[in-house]
Design a protein around this motif. Structure first.
Motif, PDB file in Angstrom:
ATOM      1  N   TYR A 131       0.814  -1.225   0.000  1.00  0.00           N
ATOM      2  CA  TYR A 131       0.000   0.000   0.000  1.00  0.00           C
ATOM      3  C   TYR A 131       0.844   1.270   0.000  1.00  0.00           C
ATOM      4  N   LYS A 134      -0.084   5.610   3.477  1.00  0.00           N
ATOM      5  CA  LYS A 134      -1.444   6.131   3.233  1.00  0.00           C
ATOM      6  C   LYS A 134      -1.851   7.031   4.397  1.00  0.00           C
ATOM      7  N   GLU A 136      -5.134   7.700   4.892  1.00  0.00           N
ATOM      8  CA  GLU A 136      -6.430   7.206   5.364  1.00  0.00           C
ATOM      9  C   GLU A 136      -6.257   6.364   6.627  1.00  0.00           C
ATOM     10  N   ASN A 138      -8.193   3.843   7.634  1.00  0.00           N
ATOM     11  CA  ASN A 138      -8.436   2.426   7.388  1.00  0.00           C
ATOM     12  C   ASN A 138      -7.937   2.038   6.011  1.00  0.00           C
ATOM     13  N   VAL A 139      -6.808   1.351   5.977  1.00  0.00           N
ATOM     14  CA  VAL A 139      -6.248   0.940   4.688  1.00  0.00           C
ATOM     15  C   VAL A 139      -6.834  -0.439   4.354  1.00  0.00           C
ATOM     16  N   GLU A 141      -8.433  -3.395   1.401  1.00  0.00           N
ATOM     17  CA  GLU A 141      -7.896  -4.142   0.261  1.00  0.00           C
ATOM     18  C   GLU A 141      -8.129  -3.456  -1.083  1.00  0.00           C
ATOM     19  N   GLU A 142      -9.200  -2.664  -1.192  1.00  0.00           N
ATOM     20  CA  GLU A 142      -9.533  -2.060  -2.495  1.00  0.00           C
ATOM     21  C   GLU A 142      -8.665  -0.846  -2.816  1.00  0.00           C
ATOM     22  N   MET A 143      -7.914  -0.357  -1.857  1.00  0.00           N
ATOM     23  CA  MET A 143      -7.158   0.886  -2.090  1.00  0.00           C
ATOM     24  C   MET A 143      -6.022   0.676  -3.088  1.00  0.00           C
ATOM     25  N   PRO A 144      -5.685   1.735  -3.833  1.00  0.00           N
ATOM     26  CA  PRO A 144      -4.607   1.588  -4.823  1.00  0.00           C
ATOM     27  C   PRO A 144      -3.277   1.243  -4.157  1.00  0.00           C
ATOM     28  N   GLU A 146       0.644   1.537  -3.794  1.00  0.00           N
ATOM     29  CA  GLU A 146       1.706   2.508  -4.087  1.00  0.00           C
ATOM     30  C   GLU A 146       2.997   2.049  -3.402  1.00  0.00           C
TER      31      GLU A 146
END
Ligand code: NAD
Length: 337
Positions: A131, A134, A136, A138-139, A141-144, A146
């Protein structure tokens, strides 16, 4: 989360990297539950199974870059758990060409060998560091993705390889584990909780570098439980799915304070050192709980206690110098090609 072999359709399991930190504990646990386990590993960190006499264990000393050997090894196998790799940033960066050949190029071999032999389930160990950093809270599974380092970048690339295979008749799933902690018969002391604990035990001093950085953690006993759950879960729940697996997101300072609290040595000193390394990771693991009912049972404190106990029993030998506990030192020593 307890898996009984009767509940799993899969009895014969091949684990690449099965002699590693996580793999060796997973192998023992599966053997105890009656599974038949083939460990396919280069045994970079030594012969960890010398005390195990179990006819259900097959040890194969091999390199995942050797496709023919993998094809032979995956015959009559129900499920593959793919753990083998150069497993942290600094060891990968020692020799990026070697790292890519094992962590990415050989991934095609493992998947192809499994498909050729009609393996029914394929479980891939990615990492939560895909990931990157980030903001956010709450990281999920759908997050991009990087990824910031080559190690994480190639983990992410392998995920894409699996996701993009057409006509896939094998069930597959990807797990993105947090940083694992606790004792294993093939111990790693280069992981944050283990590193701080061994320094407390031997040096009576913990250096906290960049104390505000967050790290997601998972106790090795829960990590093993998560793989067992992925093995026994119904195909429709895991096929094509990606799961984060972490439990406590803690800052490095919080981990150091836990070590101090659990160890309780009056002379223990915590020294704080600033850093330019901004990498701060945290993940949300609600999905694996929601879909598979996974609940962590062991804490970071439990991991620290287990490490202290192993140290006191003389199971950790020359902790700070023994290269078998430190991936970078071991890779430098071996000069693997
Ligand atoms: N330990 C963690 O905190 C953590 C966190 C996230 C993801 N992971 C992933 O989980 C998996 C297991 O991690 P680990 O901590 O047990 O690592 P590890 O380094 O202890 O084990 C890796 C194993 O792979 C073997 N190996 C390396 N190259 C090989 C090759 N070419 N052919 C055959 N075997 C080879 C090594 O001998 C070793 O036994 C890895 O894929 C890692 O990226 C680990």
């Amino acid at each position: 989360m307890v898996v009984k072999i009767a509940e799993s359709r899969f009895k014969k399991i091949l684990i690449t990297g099965g002699a590693g930190y996580v793999g060796s504990e997973l192998t023992s646990s599966l053997l105890n539950k009656g599974y038949n386990v083939k460990v396919f590993d280069l045994y970079i960190y030594g012969e960890v199974f010398k005390d195990i006499k179990n006819s259900n264990l097959t040890k194969i000393k091999g390199d995942i870059r050797d496709k023919n050997m993998l094809i032979k090894a995956t015959k009559d196998v129900d499920a593959v758990i793919h753990l083998a790799c150069i497993s942290n940033d600094p060891s990968f960066e020692l020799d990026p060409k070697l790292g890519k050949s094992i962590n990415y190029d050989a991934f095609f071999n493992v998947v192809e060998a499994a498909r050729i032999n009609n393996v029914k389930r394929f479980i891939y160990a990615s990492t939560s560091s895909v990931y990157g950093v980030k903001t956010e809270r709450n990281v999920v599974e759908e997050m991009p993705l990087e990824p910031l380092t080559d190690y994480s970048k190639f983990k992410a690339s392998c995920e894409s390889v699996l996701q993009n295979i057409k006509d896939m008749d094998m069930e597959w799933t990807i797990i993105r584990p947090a940083t694992v902690c606790g004792y294993s018969k093939r111990l790693r002391l280069d992981l944050v909780v283990n590193l701080l604990t061994i320094n407390a035990l031997i040096n009576k001093k913990i250096r906290v570098i960049g104390g505000n950085r967050l790290r997601p953690n998972i106790n090795i006993k829960d990590m093993v439980g998560a793989y067992e759950l992925l093995l026994s879960a119904p195909g429709k729940k895991i096929n094509g799915q990606i799961f984060n697996a972490g439990y406590q997101n803690l800052t490095v300072t919080e981990i150091a304070n836990l070590v101090k609290e659990v160890y309780g040595h009056p002379d223990l000193v915590i020294e704080h050192v600033p850093t330019n390394d901004i990498r701060s990771y945290h993940i949300n693991s609600d999905k694996i709980k929601r879909v598979l009912g996974f609940e962590a049972k062991f804490t970071v404190e439990d991991a620290i206690k287990d490490l202290i106990d192993a140290f006191n029993r003389g199971l950790i030998k020359d902790g700070l110098n023994n290269s078998l506990y430190w991936n970078v030192k071991r890779m430098q020593e071996l000069n693997l090609r």
